[in-house]
Design a protein around this motif. Sequence first.
Motif, PDB file in Angstrom:
ATOM      1  N   LEU A  46       0.837  -1.110   0.023  1.00 35.44           N
ATOM      2  CA  LEU A  46      -0.346  -0.070   0.002  1.00 35.44           C
ATOM      3  C   LEU A  46       1.143   1.060   0.220  1.00 35.44           C
ATOM      4  O   LEU A  46       0.592   2.369  -0.639  1.00 35.44           O
ATOM      5  N   SER A  47       1.828   1.359   0.690  1.00 36.73           N
ATOM      6  CA  SER A  47       3.549   2.300   0.842  1.00 36.73           C
ATOM      7  C   SER A  47       4.068   2.469   0.225  1.00 36.73           C
ATOM      8  O   SER A  47       5.212   1.263  -0.642  1.00 36.73           O
ATOM      9  N   PRO A  48       3.286   3.900  -1.126  1.00 35.80           N
ATOM     10  CA  PRO A  48       4.951   3.631  -2.132  1.00 35.80           C
ATOM     11  C   PRO A  48       5.765   3.911  -1.674  1.00 35.80           C
ATOM     12  O   PRO A  48       7.105   3.887  -2.400  1.00 35.80           O
ATOM     13  N   GLY A  49       6.212   4.413  -0.358  1.00 34.97           N
ATOM     14  CA  GLY A  49       7.884   4.538   0.501  1.00 34.97           C
ATOM     15  C   GLY A  49       8.506   3.020   0.830  1.00 34.97           C
ATOM     16  O   GLY A  49       9.379   2.999   1.065  1.00 34.97           O
ATOM     17  N   MET A  50       7.517   2.177   1.153  1.00 34.32           N
ATOM     18  CA  MET A  50       7.890   0.686   1.207  1.00 34.32           C
ATOM     19  C   MET A  50       8.439   0.570   0.081  1.00 34.32           C
ATOM     20  O   MET A  50       9.030  -0.095   0.207  1.00 34.32           O
ATOM     21  N   VAL A  51       7.167   0.657  -0.704  1.00 35.71           N
ATOM     22  CA  VAL A  51       8.396  -0.181  -2.859  1.00 35.71           C
ATOM     23  C   VAL A  51       8.839   0.079  -3.227  1.00 35.71           C
ATOM     24  O   VAL A  51       9.659  -0.183  -3.595  1.00 35.71           O
ATOM     25  N   ALA A  52       9.664   1.466  -2.627  1.00 32.74           N
ATOM     26  CA  ALA A  52      11.041   2.686  -3.040  1.00 32.74           C
ATOM     27  C   ALA A  52      11.334   1.482  -2.400  1.00 32.74           C
ATOM     28  O   ALA A  52      12.396   1.186  -3.500  1.00 32.74           O
ATOM     29  N   GLU A  53      11.861   1.193  -1.059  1.00 32.66           N
ATOM     30  CA  GLU A  53      12.455   0.728  -0.352  1.00 32.66           C
ATOM     31  C   GLU A  53      12.423  -0.819  -0.279  1.00 32.66           C
ATOM     32  O   GLU A  53      14.129  -1.491  -1.008  1.00 32.66           O
ATOM     33  N   ALA A  54      11.647  -1.596  -1.085  1.00 28.88           N
ATOM     34  CA  ALA A  54      12.287  -2.782  -1.880  1.00 28.88           C
ATOM     35  C   ALA A  54      12.944  -2.890  -3.705  1.00 28.88           C
ATOM     36  O   ALA A  54      13.363  -3.816  -3.163  1.00 28.88           O
ATOM     37  N   ARG A  55      12.065  -2.098  -3.631  1.00 28.95           N
ATOM     38  CA  ARG A  55      12.796  -1.841  -5.412  1.00 28.95           C
ATOM     39  C   ARG A  55      14.455  -1.193  -4.901  1.00 28.95           C
ATOM     40  O   ARG A  55      15.171  -2.316  -5.940  1.00 28.95           O
ATOM     41  N   ARG A  56      14.429  -1.111  -4.095  1.00 25.35           N
ATOM     42  CA  ARG A  56      16.201  -0.366  -4.200  1.00 25.35           C
ATOM     43  C   ARG A  56      17.023  -1.092  -3.488  1.00 25.35           C
ATOM     44  O   ARG A  56      17.970  -1.904  -3.544  1.00 25.35           O
ATOM     45  N   ARG A  57      16.163  -2.473  -2.279  1.00 20.70           N
ATOM     46  CA  ARG A  57      17.197  -3.503  -1.883  1.00 20.70           C
ATOM     47  C   ARG A  57      17.105  -4.792  -3.105  1.00 20.70           C
ATOM     48  O   ARG A  57      17.487  -5.521  -2.289  1.00 20.70           O
ATOM     49  N   HIS A  58      16.134  -4.794  -3.682  1.00 27.44           N
ATOM     50  CA  HIS A  58      15.895  -6.576  -4.085  1.00 27.44           C
ATOM     51  C   HIS A  58      15.892  -5.698  -5.709  1.00 27.44           C
ATOM     52  O   HIS A  58      14.560  -5.730  -5.635  1.00 27.44           O
TER      53      HIS A  58
END
Length: 263
Positions: A129-141
Amino acid sequence: MRATDPGATEPVHVTEPVHVTEPVHVTEPVHVTEPVHVTEPVHVTEPVHVTEPVHVTQTRAAYDTVAADYASLLEGELARSPLDRALLGHFAELVGLDGGGSVVDVGCGPGRITGHLATLGLDVSGVDLSPGMVAEARRRHTHLDFTVGSLAALDLADASVTGVVAWYSIIHTPATLLPEVFAELHRVIRPNGLLLLAFQAGGFTVRHEQAYGHEVTFEAHRHDPDAVTAQLADAGFRVTVRTERVPQDYEKTPQAFLLARRT
């Protein structure tokens, strides 16, 4: 000199009141001779938003705020949780035994579970739901696919995935709204496909005003495992594994895990 004399050089005074003795009639109808056209289109200048539930707005805002710190603090959590790894491994093996297929980690956060499932050989993607979390996920994986979305309205076709993992993803959904979430998960999972849930147990709600070093506002629901099992059955799932453990480390409530098959 008469008042009707057109050559009068003196002011003319009417010495008698003038009476209209006959009614005045409009003898001809008045027509609009040209059609009236709106020559410019009417535009809505402001976007129209569909009102969403308060818990959704608060949850998104909270996780956008804490995304980076949350990701850092929980980065090595699986290494300290052998039961979690065992349950995720069991899920992965069942997917393989069922012939494989795509799996979705809904409420994936910074992608720590998504990444782990990928190391187990699954074709997995994440939704949060969170764009901020998705940004972290894309950066880490960087090798995995992550999108912004809601577990109550997934952008997936019917019966399109072999399995769904919702790892602590239902904890911000009130118990009364879980049936619509489970109905949506049932829609996207193929027949006999798998659903793995993890959540804090207890049957009560906690309101947070601070988390991970930030001031935020959201509610966390400690769901009753018996009630969740019944709601899954109503939605068309059959629970095959049910596990609960006592709190450990910083935890304050028991943790519950349910594995179910879509009927």
